[in-house]
Scaffold this motif. Sequence first.
Motif, PDB file in Angstrom:
ATOM      1  N   GLU A 226       0.821  -1.208   0.000  1.00 18.88           N
ATOM      2  CA  GLU A 226       0.000   0.000   0.000  1.00 18.88           C
ATOM      3  C   GLU A 226       0.857   1.260   0.000  1.00 18.88           C
ATOM      4  N   THR A 227       1.965   1.226   0.744  1.00 16.16           N
ATOM      5  CA  THR A 227       2.870   2.376   0.762  1.00 16.16           C
ATOM      6  C   THR A 227       3.478   2.606  -0.614  1.00 16.16           C
ATOM      7  N   THR A 228       3.909   1.513  -1.232  1.00 19.39           N
ATOM      8  CA  THR A 228       4.526   1.616  -2.562  1.00 19.39           C
ATOM      9  C   THR A 228       3.525   2.135  -3.577  1.00 19.39           C
ATOM     10  N   GLU A 229       2.316   1.607  -3.532  1.00 20.39           N
ATOM     11  CA  GLU A 229       1.270   2.058  -4.449  1.00 20.39           C
ATOM     12  C   GLU A 229       0.985   3.540  -4.252  1.00 20.39           C
ATOM     13  N   ARG A 230       0.962   3.983  -3.000  1.00 21.04           N
ATOM     14  CA  ARG A 230       0.711   5.397  -2.713  1.00 21.04           C
ATOM     15  C   ARG A 230       1.813   6.277  -3.313  1.00 21.04           C
ATOM     16  N   LEU A 231       3.048   5.811  -3.267  1.00 24.06           N
ATOM     17  CA  LEU A 231       4.152   6.593  -3.826  1.00 24.06           C
ATOM     18  C   LEU A 231       4.027   6.756  -5.336  1.00 24.06           C
ATOM     19  N   THR A 232       3.398   5.787  -6.007  1.00 17.25           N
ATOM     20  CA  THR A 232       3.256   5.899  -7.461  1.00 17.25           C
ATOM     21  C   THR A 232       2.240   6.954  -7.870  1.00 17.25           C
ATOM     22  N   HIS A 233       1.470   7.458  -6.913  1.00 16.83           N
ATOM     23  CA  HIS A 233       0.413   8.415  -7.241  1.00 16.83           C
ATOM     24  C   HIS A 233       0.745   9.846  -6.825  1.00 16.83           C
ATOM     25  N   VAL A 234       1.987  10.107  -6.427  1.00 20.88           N
ATOM     26  CA  VAL A 234       2.334  11.477  -6.057  1.00 20.88           C
ATOM     27  C   VAL A 234       2.376  12.349  -7.313  1.00 20.88           C
ATOM     28  N   ALA A 235       2.344  13.648  -7.110  1.00 21.54           N
ATOM     29  CA  ALA A 235       2.395  14.599  -8.228  1.00 21.54           C
ATOM     30  C   ALA A 235       3.740  14.505  -8.934  1.00 21.54           C
ATOM     31  N   PRO A 236       3.800  14.833 -10.221  1.00 23.29           N
ATOM     32  CA  PRO A 236       5.046  14.717 -10.980  1.00 23.29           C
ATOM     33  C   PRO A 236       6.239  15.398 -10.325  1.00 23.29           C
ATOM     34  N   ASP A 237       6.032  16.588  -9.747  1.00 21.90           N
ATOM     35  CA  ASP A 237       7.159  17.312  -9.174  1.00 21.90           C
ATOM     36  C   ASP A 237       7.589  16.751  -7.819  1.00 21.90           C
TER      37      ASP A 237
END
Length: 254
Positions: free
Chosen positions: A137-148
């Motif tokens: 879940e943590t890894t998946e959340r990191l993939t959804h951060v804003a581009p910058d």
Amino acid sequence: MSGDGSGRAVLRADCANCFGLCCVALTLTRSADFAVNKDAGQPCHNLKDDFRCGIHTELRTQGFPGCTVYDCFGAGQKVSQETFDGQDWRQAPQTAQQMFQVFPVMRQLHELLWYLTEALTLRAARPLHGEIRRALETTERLTHVAPDAFADLDVAGHRDDVAALLLRTSELVRATVPRKKKRNHRGADLIAADLTGADLRLADLIGADFRDAELSGADLTGSLFLTQAQLSAARGDAGTKLPPSLSPPSHWNK
């Protein structure tokens, strides 16, 4: 993301929905794997206007076998269609540099998702499933951060944490088999190794280098953390037994 095999569907490359990112964002070095030198951010000369490869069916014969074994684990379409909302770098050149920087980071995260998703399917690792699910879940959340925000992610630190968890997972699973079968090939150099007929069931294969390894007749069912890219780098035949989540590469002997 599902912890069963269905969760891997989004972790498979979908080139039709990618803007050719692996053909642009990565550096190529002239070698046995690549016929040319190419800087990161420079489109490969084989990349067509529709983001398809102009020599896709001839990559090996044209001197690009390295391209045939590369796997983005679905990071390409994720960056193209989600992170940048389907806005491609040709029509919006102001996004190009950032998109090319985000892609390799996303690829690392998606590779971790592949391994963690597999770990959740291993019954012997059930005592760790809570930790594995939280890491997923943590890894998946990191993939959804804003581009910058990708530039500020501590991906190396996160990889270390996940690697330690996957090692514990492997140890639990392999503890269920006889000592002589507790094969651990994590990160092993298996380049050109003759593994004909080898019993690799429950062998830990994470990070093993299978370039030109001979897997004809080998049994890899139940092997741990094997990827399609590893198989694509090796040689095999119709007698090679694979996990159901993976497929024999097209260049293998039929």
